[in-house]
Design a protein around this motif. Structure first.
Motif, mmCIF file in Angstrom:
data_model
loop_
_atom_site.group_PDB
_atom_site.id
_atom_site.type_symbol
_atom_site.label_atom_id
_atom_site.label_comp_id
_atom_site.label_asym_id
_atom_site.label_seq_id
_atom_site.Cartn_x
_atom_site.Cartn_y
_atom_site.Cartn_z
ATOM 1 N N GLU A 60 0.829 -1.195 0.000
ATOM 2 C CA GLU A 60 0.000 0.000 0.000
ATOM 3 C C GLU A 60 0.869 1.254 0.000
ATOM 4 O OE1 GLU A 60 -3.917 1.954 0.263
ATOM 5 O OE2 GLU A 60 -2.951 0.237 -0.702
ATOM 6 N N ASN A 61 2.017 1.200 0.663
ATOM 7 C CA ASN A 61 2.921 2.359 0.654
ATOM 8 C C ASN A 61 3.397 2.678 -0.755
ATOM 9 O OD1 ASN A 61 2.786 2.903 3.386
ATOM 10 N ND2 ASN A 61 4.603 1.722 3.898
ATOM 11 N N ILE A 62 3.738 1.632 -1.524
ATOM 12 C CA ILE A 62 4.169 1.851 -2.909
ATOM 13 C C ILE A 62 3.033 2.448 -3.727
ATOM 14 C CG2 ILE A 62 4.846 0.678 -5.047
ATOM 15 C CD1 ILE A 62 6.448 -1.297 -3.337
ATOM 16 N N LEU A 63 1.832 1.926 -3.546
ATOM 17 C CA LEU A 63 0.675 2.443 -4.281
ATOM 18 C C LEU A 63 0.393 3.902 -3.915
ATOM 19 C CD1 LEU A 63 -1.663 -0.680 -4.111
ATOM 20 C CD2 LEU A 63 -0.602 0.276 -6.166
ATOM 21 N N LYS A 64 0.478 4.218 -2.636
ATOM 22 C CA LYS A 64 0.219 5.594 -2.205
ATOM 23 C C LYS A 64 1.298 6.549 -2.695
ATOM 24 C CE LYS A 64 -2.647 4.704 1.863
ATOM 25 N NZ LYS A 64 -2.753 4.768 3.343
ATOM 26 N N ASP A 65 2.554 6.110 -2.632
ATOM 27 C CA ASP A 65 3.652 6.977 -3.078
ATOM 28 C C ASP A 65 3.562 7.268 -4.572
ATOM 29 O OD1 ASP A 65 4.623 7.084 -0.510
ATOM 30 O OD2 ASP A 65 6.233 5.623 -0.828
ATOM 31 N N THR A 66 3.264 6.227 -5.358
ATOM 32 C CA THR A 66 3.158 6.441 -6.801
ATOM 33 C C THR A 66 1.895 7.239 -7.144
ATOM 34 O OG1 THR A 66 2.219 4.194 -7.005
ATOM 35 C CG2 THR A 66 4.566 4.478 -7.528
ATOM 36 N N TYR A 67 0.847 7.069 -6.368
ATOM 37 C CA TYR A 67 -0.378 7.848 -6.594
ATOM 38 C C TYR A 67 -0.103 9.338 -6.368
ATOM 39 C CZ TYR A 67 -5.006 9.850 -5.783
ATOM 40 O OH TYR A 67 -6.110 10.651 -5.827
ATOM 41 N N GLU A 68 0.575 9.660 -5.287
ATOM 42 C CA GLU A 68 0.885 11.069 -5.022
ATOM 43 C C GLU A 68 1.793 11.639 -6.111
ATOM 44 O OE1 GLU A 68 -0.481 13.031 -2.840
ATOM 45 O OE2 GLU A 68 -1.708 11.343 -2.151
ATOM 46 N N ALA A 69 2.724 10.823 -6.595
ATOM 47 C CA ALA A 69 3.640 11.299 -7.638
ATOM 48 C C ALA A 69 2.918 11.513 -8.966
ATOM 49 C CB ALA A 69 4.794 10.311 -7.813
ATOM 50 N N VAL A 70 2.021 10.589 -9.330
ATOM 51 C CA VAL A 70 1.336 10.733 -10.617
ATOM 52 C C VAL A 70 0.376 11.917 -10.587
ATOM 53 C CG1 VAL A 70 -0.696 9.235 -10.243
ATOM 54 C CG2 VAL A 70 0.335 9.411 -12.517
ATOM 55 N N ARG A 71 -0.204 12.214 -9.430
ATOM 56 C CA ARG A 71 -1.056 13.397 -9.318
ATOM 57 C C ARG A 71 -0.258 14.671 -9.605
ATOM 58 N NH1 ARG A 71 -3.731 13.768 -3.696
ATOM 59 N NH2 ARG A 71 -4.689 15.582 -4.672
ATOM 60 N N LYS A 72 0.997 14.665 -9.191
ATOM 61 C CA LYS A 72 1.840 15.854 -9.345
ATOM 62 C C LYS A 72 2.518 15.924 -10.712
ATOM 63 C CE LYS A 72 5.534 18.383 -6.963
ATOM 64 N NZ LYS A 72 6.424 18.406 -5.769
ATOM 65 N N TYR A 73 2.980 14.752 -11.207
ATOM 66 C CA TYR A 73 3.814 14.755 -12.403
ATOM 67 C C TYR A 73 3.144 14.149 -13.645
ATOM 68 C CZ TYR A 73 7.422 15.674 -8.902
ATOM 69 O OH TYR A 73 8.157 16.214 -7.872
ATOM 70 N N GLY A 74 2.069 13.394 -13.461
ATOM 71 C CA GLY A 74 1.365 12.812 -14.602
ATOM 72 C C GLY A 74 1.908 11.486 -15.078
ATOM 73 N N ALA A 75 3.147 11.143 -14.678
ATOM 74 C CA ALA A 75 3.758 9.870 -15.073
ATOM 75 C C ALA A 75 4.863 9.543 -14.081
ATOM 76 C CB ALA A 75 4.333 9.950 -16.487
ATOM 77 N N CYS A 76 4.867 8.318 -13.583
ATOM 78 C CA CYS A 76 5.922 7.926 -12.640
ATOM 79 C C CYS A 76 6.085 6.415 -12.645
ATOM 80 C CB CYS A 76 5.603 8.416 -11.222
ATOM 81 S SG CYS A 76 4.210 7.575 -10.430
ATOM 82 N N VAL A 77 7.237 5.961 -12.147
ATOM 83 C CA VAL A 77 7.490 4.532 -12.001
ATOM 84 C C VAL A 77 8.121 4.281 -10.639
ATOM 85 C CG1 VAL A 77 7.798 4.153 -14.471
ATOM 86 C CG2 VAL A 77 9.790 4.632 -13.057
ATOM 87 N N SER A 78 7.774 3.154 -10.061
ATOM 88 C CA SER A 78 8.440 2.723 -8.839
ATOM 89 C C SER A 78 9.813 2.160 -9.211
ATOM 90 C CB SER A 78 7.600 1.649 -8.138
ATOM 91 O OG SER A 78 8.199 1.255 -6.923
#
Length: 256
Positions: free
Chosen positions: A125-143
């Motif tokens: 869930e931490n990975i999902l939350k971290d990537t969710y916050e990043a995609v909201r800000k940047y539009g594209a992200c990868v773990s």
């Protein structure tokens, strides 16, 4: 406060067991008493971030996956089980076409898409939350995780040509997360230009590469977990069992 946009997980489980040296498809291989694919699906099922899921599997396995995985283990967030392709990008492309069609129970036209390898059982869930916050800000992200090893770039003869700064090297994991509009458009462009790419010898290895190749959108790297391994060989199963044992012991300590 901004309302949460819809988040769809695409779980890829169309691989074979060839490198596992098994006749059984990798997603069905047992890991501590459960099929491997169950671990990623459970993370999605219990996540506060993910709203629904597209499960991509082999065309011959759709009925089995639906009956013996989705229904048996009560994965209610799985909207659809669809057939993938021979290569990873073809499986993701199938999911992108479904999202574009709007044929899901609840269409995702203006949200986010999380693409995750079903052979990575330690999605948290931490990975999902971290990537969710990043995609909201940047539009594209990868773990991803920083490389622990020194990397060498070789020439065609196998001699060292270059040694990149290790601080700039990351090992890319999944989930890889994008705005729906961005990733569906990138994959549509990939399918239109696929023959040209093959002629040029371009090999598509992940979703970020599709976005990099067909858009000018930058992809943010998000610090993940070294435990988020992909199970590819029999040795990986042994490592995964050890990680599960460690997780179990940590939970037991917290309960004491």
């Amino acid at each position: 406060m901004t309302a949460k946009k819809r988040c769809t997980a695409v779980i890829l489980a169309a691989g074979s067991g060839s490198r596992m040296k098994s006749n059984m498809a990798k997603q069905f291989m047992p890991l501590c008493g459960k099929p491997l694919i169950c671990y990623a699906l459970e993370a999605v099922e219990h996540s506060e971030v993910i709203d629904d899921c597209i499960l991509v599997t082999g065309v011959k396995d759709i009925v089995r996956v639906t009956e013996e995985i989705v229904k048996k283990y009560h994965y209610h967030k799985v909207d659809t089980v669809i057939a993938g392709g021979e290569e990873r990008y073809a499986s993701v492309a199938s999911a992108m076409r479904l999202i574009l069609s709007g044929d899901m129970a609840v269409p995702n036209r203006d949200g986010y898409v999380f693409v995750h390898d079903g052979a990575r059982p330690f999605l948290t869930e931490n990975i999902l939350k971290d990537t969710y916050e990043a995609v909201r800000k940047y539009g594209a992200c990868v773990s991803a995780v920083r490389s622990k090893d020194t990397i060498k770039i070789a020439d065609k003869e196998g001699f060292v040509k270059e040694t990149p700064n290790r601080n700039d090297i990351w090992n890319i994991h999944t989930p890889q997360v994008f705005r729906t509009e961005l990733i569906t458009a990138a994959y549509a462009a990939l399918e239109r230009n696929l023959q040209e790419l093959k002629q040029k010898g371009v090999h598509i290895t992940d979703d970020a590469m599709v976005v990099e190749y067909f858009t000018d959108h930058k992809v943010k790297l998000v610090e993940g977990s070294y435990e988020n391994i992909k199970l590819t060989t029999p040795e990986d199963l042994v490592v995964a069992e050890k990680i599960l044992e460690k997780i179990k012991n940590e939970k037991n300590k917290k309960m004491c």
